[in-house]
Every structure is written in C-alpha cells, then in structure tokens.
Write an enzyme that holds these catalytic residues in place. Sequence first.
Site, PDB file in Angstrom:
ATOM      1  CB  CYS A  21      -0.940  -0.007   1.199  1.00  0.00           C
ATOM      2  SG  CYS A  21      -0.124  -0.238   2.782  1.00  0.00           S
ATOM      3  CG  HIS A 126      -4.379   0.823   4.075  1.00  0.00           C
ATOM      4  ND1 HIS A 126      -3.968   0.161   2.930  1.00  0.00           N
ATOM      5  CD2 HIS A 126      -5.379   1.680   3.688  1.00  0.00           C
ATOM      6  CE1 HIS A 126      -4.687   0.577   1.904  1.00  0.00           C
ATOM      7  NE2 HIS A 126      -5.545   1.504   2.338  1.00  0.00           N
ATOM      8  CG  ASN A 141      -8.064   3.319   0.134  1.00  0.00           C
ATOM      9  OD1 ASN A 141      -7.208   2.457  -0.036  1.00  0.00           O
ATOM     10  ND2 ASN A 141      -8.709   3.466   1.277  1.00  0.00           N
TER      11      ASN A 141
END
Length: 348
Positions: A21, A126, A141
């Site tokens: 991520c 994250h 995202n």
Amino acid sequence: MFDRKLNMDSIFHEKQEGSLCAQHCLNNLLQGEYFTPVDLSSIAHQLDEEERMRMAEGGMASEEYRTFLQQPSGNMDDSGFFSIQVISNALRVWGLELILFNSREYQSLMINPINEKAFICNYKEHWFTIRKLGQQWFNLNSLLTGPELISDTYLALFLAQLQQEGYSIFVIRGNFPECEAEQILGIMRVQQQQRPRLIGEEEAQTSAGRSAALAQTEMGFGVEDEVVDEDEELKRALALSRQDIDVEDEEADLRRAIQLSMQGAVLSNKSSESGMANMVAGTATGGQREGQNETLTAEELRKRRQAYFDRQQQQAESNIPQQQDTKSTGGSGSVNTGEKDQQQKPSQ
C-alpha cells in the site's frame, strides 16, 4: 469536448497488491509508476544503515548496540510494509515534504483543506492518497476499485471522520510532477455516476452473483424436471382415460354388433326358411328381454356373440355335404323333392 468517462480514466490508480500500500500510495499521489518495491526497499536499507551507524557511536560493544542488531528493521518487513520515514525520503526525491495535519502548528494556521494539493493517510500500516486534480478532489485508496470523487464540501468532513477513526493524516507540500489527469481535469470537470466499491466487496458480490446464477440454473433444471414429470403424468392419465373410453366404446360396439347380427340373421332366415327365422327371432327376442332384465358384462357379451357365430358356422358346414349329395344323384326331381322335405322337417 472531452468525454467524461475518459476524463476519469485519465486518473492513474494502482489497486492493492499484497501489502504494497505504501508503493500504491506514492504512485497514486505522483500519478505514475514512480516507485517499485525494490526502490522503497533500497531507501529502507539506507535508513537502517544510518540508524546502525548512530547506534555504533555509543560503542559497538555496548548492550544497546547488540540489542539493536538483533531486532528486525523498523522501516520495512517481508510483507511489503514501509515506514513513514521511507515515504518521507521517497517524496524528498521529488522536492515534496510531509506536514502532520493533526499537529498544533498546522491547525493553528487555520488553512482550509480545499486549498491544499494532497493528503496521505495512514492507519494500521495502510497508506492511501487524497489528491486534488484540476479543481476536484479524489480518494485514490488502492483498496477501491477506482478513483472516488470527493466534493469540496465533503472533503473537510471526510478528513474529520478519518481523524476520529484513528488515521494519521499528512499534508503534502511542494510541486508535483506534471500528469495527464491534471491537464485534462483542469479544462473540464467530471461527474461520477457510480461510486467505486472496496475490492473485497466487489469480489464478494461477484461470487454471490455466480452462486445466485448457479442456484437459479439448478432451480431452472428442477422446474423443468417437474414440468417434464407433470407432462408424463398427464400423458399417462390421458392414456388411461383413452383406454377406459376404448373399453366403453368396445362394449357398446359389441352390443350393437350382436343386435345387428341377430337382426340380420332374422331377416335372412325369414326370406329363406320360415322355421329357422322363427327360431332366430325367438332367440333374438329372448336376448332382448334378457338385456332388459339384466346388465351383461363385456365378457358375457363376447361369449354370447361367439356362441351365436359358432352356431352359424355349424349350420353352414352341415349344408355342404347335402349339396354334394344332390350333385351326385344327377339333380332328379324326386331327389330334390325329398331334399326339400328333409329341409322342412327341422322347422316342424
């Protein structure tokens, strides 16, 4: 004029792969494939080496240094996680800096979020990006199936919600690399008809859709089998009803055949032999009276009909020898007279 769908497609958006991520966050922020796991790993190893050298300054024989060497890296791990220090150093390559959005210094500036260019957010390892492209904000995202349009009014509420959920938010300051989406969206605003979903929800929905389709198919086969079974039962019922009708028709035909044959026998015998006609007529009359007094079954009707035909056959066979004897005598008148007498005797 630009197509609105093509405008959304111009936005670079890396989707989640493994635990990378941090890489997706940086590339979505910069709008291109600027960093790879190898690049970020190299930055992490460089940070580890700098930390090791600082710890060695206190003495390589010290307990703290030996403990530091035994501990895993705090800048990366095997899953693909990278620390905020790695992200900060990666952005520094492009002349960008991080400012903690939650800090007192920044909050004291009372800056409206819509006047910034980008934010990166972190919660439980994250990372994801919120970036302004043209005059509009987008949630990039990597866990989403695509970019999510955020209105200016909703941006402040969205950031406040993230803070309440425990996210660390950083403001990105500096000059970003040029990108296609910035140029296109700077000319024309976009409208999003359908918001993206989380990748897990999309897969779950796809799986559920397949299961539903399979269940519907199986149900369709089941209904088809039931229809086939009902058709077969209907066919059998119709066949049985036809058999019953055929039996009833056969019994009715048999009754009519016996009556007609008996009537025909009466007519023929009246024209040739009066005595035989009386006997057959009497038999027919008796049969009619019996039919009035009792109800005969199909088997009984068949037996009576067969008996009648047998009698007719016997009478026909008994006439053949007499005709042969007549021919052998030469057909004389006396013989013919005697033959007539013999034919009349049974009727007396």
